[in-house]
Motif scaffolding. Structure first.
Motif, short mmCIF file in Angstrom:
data_model
loop_
_atom_site.label_atom_id
_atom_site.label_comp_id
_atom_site.label_asym_id
_atom_site.label_seq_id
_atom_site.Cartn_x
_atom_site.Cartn_y
_atom_site.Cartn_z
N ASP A 1 0.99 -1.28 0.04
CA ASP A 1 0.02 -0.03 -0.10
C ASP A 1 0.77 1.37 -0.03
OD1 ASP A 1 -2.53 -1.36 0.11
OD2 ASP A 1 -2.40 -1.62 2.31
N VAL A 2 0.65 2.23 -0.58
CA VAL A 2 1.16 3.51 -0.95
C VAL A 2 0.17 4.66 -0.37
CG1 VAL A 2 2.25 5.10 -2.43
CG2 VAL A 2 2.58 2.97 -2.78
N ILE A 3 0.67 5.11 0.57
CA ILE A 3 -0.28 6.09 1.39
C ILE A 3 0.29 7.60 1.09
CG2 ILE A 3 -1.44 6.80 3.59
CD1 ILE A 3 -1.24 3.87 4.32
N ARG A 4 -0.61 8.45 0.88
CA ARG A 4 -0.05 10.06 0.80
C ARG A 4 -0.67 10.67 1.88
NH1 ARG A 4 0.47 7.85 -4.09
NH2 ARG A 4 2.60 8.66 -5.50
N ALA A 5 0.11 11.38 2.65
CA ALA A 5 -0.55 12.10 3.73
C ALA A 5 0.37 13.38 4.23
CB ALA A 5 -0.32 10.97 5.08
N ARG A 6 -0.24 14.38 4.31
CA ARG A 6 0.30 15.53 4.36
C ARG A 6 1.58 15.86 3.66
NH1 ARG A 6 0.07 15.80 11.16
NH2 ARG A 6 -2.24 15.73 11.36
N GLY A 7 1.62 15.74 2.19
CA GLY A 7 2.76 15.96 1.46
C GLY A 7 3.65 14.84 1.42
N ARG A 8 3.35 13.72 2.10
CA ARG A 8 4.72 12.58 2.30
C ARG A 8 3.99 11.46 1.60
NH1 ARG A 8 8.75 14.23 5.51
NH2 ARG A 8 9.42 11.97 5.74
N ILE A 9 4.78 10.54 1.21
CA ILE A 9 4.54 9.27 0.71
C ILE A 9 5.16 8.22 1.69
CG2 ILE A 9 5.08 7.56 -1.10
CD1 ILE A 9 5.15 9.99 -2.90
N ILE A 10 4.20 7.38 2.18
CA ILE A 10 4.38 6.20 2.95
C ILE A 10 4.14 4.99 2.32
CG2 ILE A 10 3.90 5.27 5.23
CD1 ILE A 10 2.95 8.25 6.01
N VAL A 11 5.30 4.06 2.34
CA VAL A 11 4.83 2.75 1.73
C VAL A 11 4.63 1.70 2.81
CG1 VAL A 11 5.86 1.04 0.32
CG2 VAL A 11 6.37 3.12 -0.04
#
Length: 285
Positions: A254-264
């Motif tokens: 899963d690739v999550i975009r939160a507050r201008g950041r990318i989290i895998v």
């Protein structure tokens, strides 16, 4: 009487060749294929991030572009010419290794190591050398460090000098191997800004290996993602997606975009290296 006029069309100028051209490149070590079928063209002014877990061949790609690692298949060209070791067109910032405490080499002499005979044919006269070093120290905002010993400098300050050493030869392509590692957030932003400024001011291209794309997310044009012997290239929003990474790793990611950041989130255990742990259990891309 009709007058016939001949229309002379202006010749169409050919676009300049790519600064870097990698065609159908494959690299193997014994039975293991690090990556295969890699095609990449880099134009002046582009900023490209190279991503992937440890052992995926990111540094080996840099070495191939530097001419120090032979490909198993394919070709690499710089400005239309086969890549060769010691090209003046390529600057290189290696993985950071802090100088021993008290190392007596002065900062200006460290930067000056980027000027040598094999790049320019003959050594620069001392006065021209001093001017070149002074100008480069100013470019990397390190003039105030000129007379200090590199062993007494912080990691971020040493990294500025390494970038200066890579830039002093007026390179067209800047290769950076994990230049942000071991730096705090403030230093990461400062070094990222410095690298991006060197690209914009001199129309250089930048290839940067990084374990976390977030510090350079606003300046990256494309990414090259290496994993499981495969390669994906494209814009950030084309490559860093759940679908693409799940295909690369052959497991749901899963690739999550939160507050201008990318989290895998959800990378397999063997892929955790090379990605920064996120406090909520995810992994930075």
């Amino acid at each position: 009487m009709a007058v016939l006029t001949e229309t002379v069309s202006s010749p169409v100028s050919e676009p300049p060749p790519p600064l870097l051209s990698v065609r159908n490149a494959t690299l193997r070590f014994g039975e293991r294929t690090l990556w295969s079928g890699l095609d990449l063209e880099v134009r002046r002014g582009e900023f490209i991030a190279v991503l992937g877990p440890n052992g995926s061949g990111k540094t080996s790609l840099m070495r191939a572009i530097l001419g120090t690692q032979a490909l198993s298949e394919g070709s690499i060209e710089i400005l239309g010419q086969p890549v060769r070791r010691g090209s003046a067109q390529v600057g290189y910032v290696p993985q950071q290794q802090l100088a021993d405490r008290g190392t007596p080499l002065r900062a200006r002499d460290f930067v000056g190591l980027g000027l040598n005979g094999h790049r320019f044919g003959v050594p620069l006269p001392s006065r021209a050398r001093r001017r070149a070093v002074d100008a480069t120290l100013e470019t990397v905002q390190a003039s105030h460090l000129a007379r200090r010993r590199i062993g007494d400098l912080s990691g971020g300050e040493q990294q500025r000098l390494r970038i200066g050493q890579a830039l002093i030869g007026d390179s067209r392509l800047l290769l950076c191997d994990e230049p942000l590692i071991s730096l705090d957030l403030y230093q990461q932003r400062a070094v990222s800004t410095l690298i991006d400024a060197s690209r914009r001011d001199a129309d250089r291209a930048v290839l940067m290996i990084t374990h976390d794309i977030n510090p350079v997310l606003d300046v990256v044009d494309r990414v090259v993602y290496l994993a499981e012997g495969q390669v994906r290239t494209g814009r950030v929003d084309e490559v860093l997606t759940s679908e693409v990474l799940s295909e690369l790793y052959r497991t749901p990611v899963d690739v999550i975009r939160a507050r201008g950041r990318i989290i895998v989130v959800g990378l397999p255990d063997g892929a955790h290296e090379g990605h920064e742990a996120h406090p909520r259990g995810g992994l930075e891309a």
